[in-house]
Design a protein around this motif. Structure first.
Motif, PDB file in Angstrom:
ATOM      1  N   THR A 103      48.375  40.905  30.567  1.00 25.73           N
ATOM      2  CA  THR A 103      47.543  39.711  30.422  1.00 25.73           C
ATOM      3  C   THR A 103      46.167  39.917  31.035  1.00 25.73           C
ATOM      4  O   THR A 103      46.012  40.645  32.013  1.00 25.73           O
ATOM      5  CB  THR A 103      48.212  38.491  31.079  1.00 25.73           C
ATOM      6  OG1 THR A 103      48.474  38.774  32.459  1.00 25.73           O
ATOM      7  CG2 THR A 103      49.518  38.146  30.376  1.00 25.73           C
ATOM      8  N   GLU A 104      45.179  39.259  30.446  1.00 26.63           N
ATOM      9  CA  GLU A 104      43.797  39.286  30.922  1.00 26.63           C
ATOM     10  C   GLU A 104      43.346  37.840  31.156  1.00 26.63           C
ATOM     11  O   GLU A 104      42.760  37.220  30.275  1.00 26.63           O
ATOM     12  CB  GLU A 104      42.893  39.963  29.900  1.00 26.63           C
ATOM     13  CG  GLU A 104      43.295  41.390  29.548  1.00 26.63           C
ATOM     14  CD  GLU A 104      42.381  42.009  28.496  1.00 26.63           C
ATOM     15  OE1 GLU A 104      41.169  41.691  28.499  1.00 26.63           O
ATOM     16  OE2 GLU A 104      42.868  42.781  27.657  1.00 26.63           O
ATOM     17  N   PRO A 105      43.622  37.279  32.323  1.00 21.24           N
ATOM     18  CA  PRO A 105      43.289  35.863  32.552  1.00 21.24           C
ATOM     19  C   PRO A 105      41.815  35.525  32.336  1.00 21.24           C
ATOM     20  O   PRO A 105      41.487  34.553  31.651  1.00 21.24           O
ATOM     21  CB  PRO A 105      43.707  35.642  34.003  1.00 21.24           C
ATOM     22  CG  PRO A 105      44.749  36.676  34.259  1.00 21.24           C
ATOM     23  CD  PRO A 105      44.329  37.870  33.465  1.00 21.24           C
ATOM     24  N   ALA A 106      40.926  36.285  32.933  1.00 18.02           N
ATOM     25  CA  ALA A 106      39.505  35.978  32.804  1.00 18.02           C
ATOM     26  C   ALA A 106      38.961  36.339  31.426  1.00 18.02           C
ATOM     27  O   ALA A 106      37.944  35.786  30.987  1.00 18.02           O
ATOM     28  CB  ALA A 106      38.708  36.698  33.885  1.00 18.02           C
ATOM     29  N   GLY A 107      39.638  37.256  30.742  1.00 21.64           N
ATOM     30  CA  GLY A 107      39.197  37.658  29.415  1.00 21.64           C
ATOM     31  C   GLY A 107      39.796  36.824  28.306  1.00 21.64           C
ATOM     32  O   GLY A 107      39.359  36.929  27.148  1.00 21.64           O
ATOM     33  N   GLY A 108      40.803  35.991  28.623  1.00 23.08           N
ATOM     34  CA  GLY A 108      41.441  35.175  27.598  1.00 23.08           C
ATOM     35  C   GLY A 108      42.111  35.998  26.527  1.00 23.08           C
ATOM     36  O   GLY A 108      42.114  35.635  25.351  1.00 23.08           O
ATOM     37  N   ARG A 109      42.724  37.115  26.949  1.00 25.68           N
ATOM     38  CA  ARG A 109      43.344  38.027  26.000  1.00 25.68           C
ATOM     39  C   ARG A 109      44.703  38.496  26.490  1.00 25.68           C
ATOM     40  O   ARG A 109      44.996  38.443  27.683  1.00 25.68           O
ATOM     41  CB  ARG A 109      42.457  39.264  25.784  1.00 25.68           C
ATOM     42  CG  ARG A 109      41.154  39.013  25.064  1.00 25.68           C
ATOM     43  CD  ARG A 109      40.242  40.232  25.138  1.00 25.68           C
ATOM     44  NE  ARG A 109      39.139  40.169  24.200  1.00 25.68           N
ATOM     45  CZ  ARG A 109      38.030  39.466  24.399  1.00 25.68           C
ATOM     46  NH1 ARG A 109      37.876  38.792  25.526  1.00 25.68           N
ATOM     47  NH2 ARG A 109      37.066  39.455  23.488  1.00 25.68           N
ATOM     48  N   VAL A 110      45.486  38.986  25.546  1.00 23.91           N
ATOM     49  CA  VAL A 110      46.692  39.744  25.850  1.00 23.91           C
ATOM     50  C   VAL A 110      46.458  41.156  25.333  1.00 23.91           C
ATOM     51  O   VAL A 110      45.969  41.345  24.216  1.00 23.91           O
ATOM     52  CB  VAL A 110      47.933  39.117  25.186  1.00 23.91           C
ATOM     53  CG1 VAL A 110      49.142  40.031  25.318  1.00 23.91           C
ATOM     54  CG2 VAL A 110      48.237  37.759  25.809  1.00 23.91           C
ATOM     55  N   GLY A 111      46.750  42.152  26.167  1.00 31.27           N
ATOM     56  CA  GLY A 111      46.498  43.538  25.791  1.00 31.27           C
ATOM     57  C   GLY A 111      47.771  44.320  25.585  1.00 31.27           C
ATOM     58  O   GLY A 111      48.848  43.944  26.080  1.00 31.27           O
ATOM     59  N   ARG A 112      47.647  45.415  24.871  1.00 32.34           N
ATOM     60  CA  ARG A 112      48.754  46.342  24.617  1.00 32.34           C
ATOM     61  C   ARG A 112      48.272  47.751  24.898  1.00 32.34           C
ATOM     62  O   ARG A 112      47.183  48.144  24.458  1.00 32.34           O
ATOM     63  CB  ARG A 112      49.235  46.226  23.169  1.00 32.34           C
ATOM     64  CG  ARG A 112      50.347  47.195  22.769  1.00 32.34           C
ATOM     65  CD  ARG A 112      50.613  47.112  21.263  1.00 32.34           C
ATOM     66  NE  ARG A 112      51.710  47.945  20.837  1.00 32.34           N
ATOM     67  CZ  ARG A 112      51.623  49.243  20.527  1.00 32.34           C
ATOM     68  NH1 ARG A 112      50.433  49.856  20.631  1.00 32.34           N
ATOM     69  NH2 ARG A 112      52.681  49.934  20.141  1.00 32.34           N
ATOM     70  N   ILE A 113      49.044  48.523  25.652  1.00 30.55           N
ATOM     71  CA  ILE A 113      48.708  49.924  25.906  1.00 30.55           C
ATOM     72  C   ILE A 113      49.921  50.777  25.582  1.00 30.55           C
ATOM     73  O   ILE A 113      51.037  50.483  26.025  1.00 30.55           O
ATOM     74  CB  ILE A 113      48.243  50.137  27.369  1.00 30.55           C
ATOM     75  CG1 ILE A 113      47.813  51.590  27.589  1.00 30.55           C
ATOM     76  CG2 ILE A 113      49.286  49.683  28.380  1.00 30.55           C
ATOM     77  CD1 ILE A 113      47.093  51.828  28.913  1.00 30.55           C
ATOM     78  N   ASP A 114      49.714  51.811  24.757  1.00 29.10           N
ATOM     79  CA  ASP A 114      50.826  52.703  24.466  1.00 29.10           C
ATOM     80  C   ASP A 114      50.897  53.794  25.536  1.00 29.10           C
ATOM     81  O   ASP A 114      50.033  53.871  26.420  1.00 29.10           O
ATOM     82  CB  ASP A 114      50.741  53.275  23.051  1.00 29.10           C
ATOM     83  CG  ASP A 114      49.527  54.170  22.815  1.00 29.10           C
ATOM     84  OD1 ASP A 114      48.988  54.745  23.790  1.00 29.10           O
ATOM     85  OD2 ASP A 114      49.120  54.312  21.642  1.00 29.10           O
ATOM     86  N   VAL A 115      51.909  54.622  25.487  1.00 31.02           N
ATOM     87  CA  VAL A 115      52.115  55.584  26.571  1.00 31.02           C
ATOM     88  C   VAL A 115      51.084  56.709  26.565  1.00 31.02           C
ATOM     89  O   VAL A 115      51.017  57.483  27.522  1.00 31.02           O
ATOM     90  CB  VAL A 115      53.545  56.166  26.515  1.00 31.02           C
ATOM     91  CG1 VAL A 115      54.565  55.077  26.805  1.00 31.02           C
ATOM     92  CG2 VAL A 115      53.827  56.840  25.178  1.00 31.02           C
ATOM     93  N   THR A 116      50.253  56.778  25.526  1.00 29.87           N
ATOM     94  CA  THR A 116      49.155  57.744  25.527  1.00 29.87           C
ATOM     95  C   THR A 116      47.892  57.162  26.150  1.00 29.87           C
ATOM     96  O   THR A 116      46.909  57.872  26.328  1.00 29.87           O
ATOM     97  CB  THR A 116      48.839  58.211  24.096  1.00 29.87           C
ATOM     98  OG1 THR A 116      48.264  57.129  23.347  1.00 29.87           O
ATOM     99  CG2 THR A 116      50.094  58.711  23.391  1.00 29.87           C
TER     100      THR A 116
END
Length: 333
Positions: free
Chosen positions: A193-206
């Motif tokens: 989560t990105e509270p100040a950015g108003g976003r939800v992020g996804r990161i893969d294992v790379t």
């Protein structure tokens, strides 16, 4: 950020509120006795005053482990409610989140000390420095690759640490996003989560990052967990529980209580999504998005904060200002 009050019925609206007592040295008085209300049980933390329990997880030993943000300690609660704790990095280290690692130990963040900690079930502590200065590591989760992944709230990065302590950092594209919580998804990636950015992020294992803006500005997403149909998260606003699917589509859910301020979130032993409501409740999201809430003894004064599935078929939660750990039975309905 609006002015906050830690007494009375105020629900403590922002994601940083939960740590205000630890940062300012506010005193906390433990509940005087164990309280049972129906299927709800609350166990006061009597080992250390002002513990301010934050993150909580099930350990490999069948007990619940929590981060004592106000006292710089890691606590353990047995299924019977017996509490013990261990020192972790000093009283001002600010442990925030904790997770079971792939190596049979517990791993946790130390926000003010800028370290990642590892503690065995016998209390042996090892600490690892985060390379970025003053990064404020906040959330942590076990990844599908056998490593631990964590957020850097001030550093604007997602970190990866191996069980041997080697750290790799990945910058989040949105500046000053205040990345907060992180959880493994069913798709083999980590979501955050990105509270100040108003976003939800996804990161893969790379290390490849994708960000999904939330449809409503000022949502301040907080905790996140994998659940039915995608990743579930809490946020501010009229629909404070959200679900995001792999394409980035967001669905919001509204609790029946208008003063609800959901914080922590988990998938319970019953397969449903549960959350801790800082207004003094534990919520459960059933089929079709129907939400049922269960009042916590002490109400909003205790500040139910983080929540996890227990090994005993219950859902366990921390009461940040109540200085307690509680359990509600996850009854199928």
């Amino acid at each position: 950020m609006p002015r906050l009050t830690l007494t009375g019925r105020h629900p403590l609206r922002r994601f940083l509120v939960a740590f205000l007592g630890a940062l300012t040295g506010a005193s906390v008085v433990a509940a005087p006795a164990r309280a049972d209300v129906g299927d709800m049980t609350v166990h006061p933390i009597t080992t250390t005053a002002g513990t301010l329990p934050a993150g909580i997880t099930t350990g490999p030993d069948g007990a619940l482990w929590f981060a004592g943000s106000g006292a710089g300690r890691i606590g353990r609660v047995s299924a019977e409610g017996d509490v013990t704790d261990f020192p972790a990095g000093g009283p001002d280290s600010l442990p925030l989140d904790i997770t079971a690692g792939p190596d049979g130990a517990l791993w946790f963040t130390e926000a003010k000390a800028n370290r990642i900690g590892r503690i065995t079930t016998s209390g042996r502590l090892t600490e690892f420095r985060v390379p970025t200065p003053d990064a404020f590591p906040a959330g942590i989760a076990s990844g599908p690759d056998g490593a631990l992944w964590f957020t850097e709230q001030n550093g604007g990065r997602i970190g990866r640490i191996t069980v041997s302590g080697r750290v790799t950092e990945y910058p989040v594209p949105t500046p000053d996003a205040a990345v907060r919580s992180i959880a493994a998804g069913a798709d083999g990636a980590l979501w955050f989560t990105e509270p100040a950015g108003g976003r939800v992020g996804r990161i893969d294992v790379t290390g490849r990052i994708t960000e999904f803006p939330l449809p409503r500005g000022g949502a301040f997403p907080d905790a996140i967990v994998a659940g039915p149909g995608g990743m579930w998260f809490t946020m501010s606003g009229p629909d404070p529980v959200g679900r995001i699917d792999s394409s980035g589509r967001v669905t919001g859910f509204r609790p029946p209580d208008p003063d609800s301020v959901p914080a922590g979130i988990t998938r319970g032993p019953d397969g449903r999504v549960w959350y801790a409501d800082q207004a003094g409740r534990i919520g459960r999201i059933g089929a079709g998005g129907v939400i049922t809430s269960f009042p916590v003894p002490g109400g909003a004064d205790g500040v139910p904060y983080r929540v996890t599935a227990g090994p005993d078929g219950g859902v366990w939660f921390t009461e940040l200002l109540g200085n307690a750990v509680g359990r509600v039975r996850a009854m199928p309905r």
